[in-house]
Design a protein around this motif. Structure first.
Motif, PDB file in Angstrom:
ATOM      1  N   GLY A   1       0.796  -1.138   0.086  1.00 20.10           N
ATOM      2  CA  GLY A   1       0.104  -0.028   0.076  1.00 20.10           C
ATOM      3  C   GLY A   1       0.777   1.272  -0.113  1.00 20.10           C
ATOM      4  O   GLY A   1       0.504   2.442  -0.570  1.00 20.10           O
TER       5      GLY A   1
ATOM      6  N   ALA B   1       0.331   7.703  -1.396  1.00 21.52           N
ATOM      7  CA  ALA B   1       0.925   7.499   0.060  1.00 21.52           C
ATOM      8  C   ALA B   1       2.267   7.700   0.142  1.00 21.52           C
ATOM      9  O   ALA B   1       2.713   8.072   0.967  1.00 21.52           O
ATOM     10  CB  ALA B   1       0.373   5.917   0.263  1.00 21.52           C
TER      11      ALA B   1
ATOM     12  N   SER C   1      -8.301   4.313   6.731  1.00 22.70           N
ATOM     13  CA  SER C   1      -8.534   3.209   5.849  1.00 22.70           C
ATOM     14  C   SER C   1      -9.732   2.479   6.233  1.00 22.70           C
ATOM     15  O   SER C   1      -9.955   1.958   7.423  1.00 22.70           O
ATOM     16  CB  SER C   1      -7.659   1.996   5.992  1.00 22.70           C
ATOM     17  N   LYS C   2     -10.713   2.816   5.440  1.00 20.50           N
ATOM     18  CA  LYS C   2     -12.290   2.557   5.813  1.00 20.50           C
ATOM     19  C   LYS C   2     -12.676   2.711   6.955  1.00 20.50           C
ATOM     20  O   LYS C   2     -12.479   4.183   7.373  1.00 20.50           O
ATOM     21  CB  LYS C   2     -12.388   1.070   5.793  1.00 20.50           C
TER      22      LYS C   2
ATOM     23  N   THR D   1      -8.016   3.723  11.689  1.00 19.40           N
ATOM     24  CA  THR D   1      -6.785   4.542  11.367  1.00 19.40           C
ATOM     25  C   THR D   1      -5.572   3.370  11.322  1.00 19.40           C
ATOM     26  O   THR D   1      -5.607   2.317  11.879  1.00 19.40           O
ATOM     27  CB  THR D   1      -6.259   5.385  12.692  1.00 19.40           C
ATOM     28  N   VAL D   2      -4.522   3.800  10.562  1.00 20.02           N
ATOM     29  CA  VAL D   2      -3.446   3.214  10.373  1.00 20.02           C
ATOM     30  C   VAL D   2      -2.241   4.085  10.417  1.00 20.02           C
ATOM     31  O   VAL D   2      -2.209   5.017   9.839  1.00 20.02           O
ATOM     32  CB  VAL D   2      -3.381   2.618   8.811  1.00 20.02           C
TER      33      VAL D   2
ATOM     34  N   ARG E   1      -3.359  -0.175  13.964  1.00 21.71           N
ATOM     35  CA  ARG E   1      -4.918   0.086  13.738  1.00 21.71           C
ATOM     36  C   ARG E   1      -5.768   0.160  14.913  1.00 21.71           C
ATOM     37  O   ARG E   1      -5.506  -0.490  16.017  1.00 21.71           O
ATOM     38  CB  ARG E   1      -5.381  -1.017  12.531  1.00 21.71           C
TER      39      ARG E   1
END
Length: 238
Positions: free
Chosen positions: A84, A90, A118-119, A122-123, A143
């Protein structure tokens, strides 16, 4: 014509059962957020252990899953996270933000983290440790549900989807959020958004400020440096 299954639901024109099986495993482990045994994975997916054994083996061999040799439990690796990060937007964000986070942590003596959404989670995509002998740092790929994290609430507050939520409206009005950590006693989360040209949050920076007995907390000083870093990153991203 493509035949329909007995259930009456239309058959998909290009079925890929092996691929679907692999995706089911990855999605299950992502939602579980904890290592699972092969037996548990099979049970939760409604499949036999023999049915998923080969797929687990391939995913481990390709680096998408990790198996703990001590417990034989299986968890997601960082492989998807690493892929990703190769997406241009990114990658640009990380390249621009990393030096700013390094300078921020050096200035305030605390760790800092770049967080994206992400959806509904949090990441953490960049983590910089503070220069002190003790600091609190989250691992890459960590996450949390966005609504249950300081960094996530900050991002949500600067999105069109924020609506009329009073808590998010208050964050948007202030331009930042300072709150006790949801997880760790003695840590104060200080977070602010990185905004695009339209004022929408594309990410946030969170400083988990470690409060120590022998030192006066300097939350406002850390906030000032954090806000300056966010503005600089936003400006460089254009």
């Amino acid at each position: 014509m493509t035949p329909e299954p007995a259930s009456g639901a239309p058959a998909r024109p290009y079925p890929a059962p092996a691929l679907e099986k692999g995706l089911e495993i990855i999605e299950l482990l992502a939602m579980a957020q904890t290592p699972l045994s092969a037996r548990t994975i099979a049970e939760r997916l409604g499949r036999s252990k023999n049915e998923i054994f080969r797929m687990l083996f391939v995913l481990i061999e390709r680096g998408y899953l990790d198996r703990d040799p001590a417990t034989d439990e299986i968890a997601l690796s960082n492989r998807l996270f690493e892929l990703g990060m190769r997406v241009p937007r990114a990658r640009d964000l990380v390249e621009v933000a990393t030096p700013a986070l390094e300078a921020l942590s050096e200035t305030i003596g605390q760790s800092s983290h770049l967080v994206v959404l992400s959806k509904a989670e949090t990441v953490v995509i960049v983590a910089v440790a503070g220069p002190g002998d003790i600091n609190f740092t989250l691992r890459l790929g960590y996450r949390r549900p966005a609504s249950a994290s300081t960094s996530g609430q900050v991002i949500l507050a600067f999105r069109d989807s924020a609506g009329v939520d009073p808590e998010l409206a208050a964050i948007a009005a202030d331009g930042f959020l300072i709150a006790d950590s949801h997880d760790v006693v003695g840590v104060t989360d200080i977070s602010a958004p990185i905004l695009d040209r339209k004022g929408q949050a594309i990410a946030s920076i969170v400083v988990p400020y470690l409060n120590r007995r022998e030192a006066r907390p300097q939350h406002r000083e850390a906030l000032a440096a954090l806000l300056a870093a966010c503005r600089a990153i936003s400006a460089e991203l254009g």
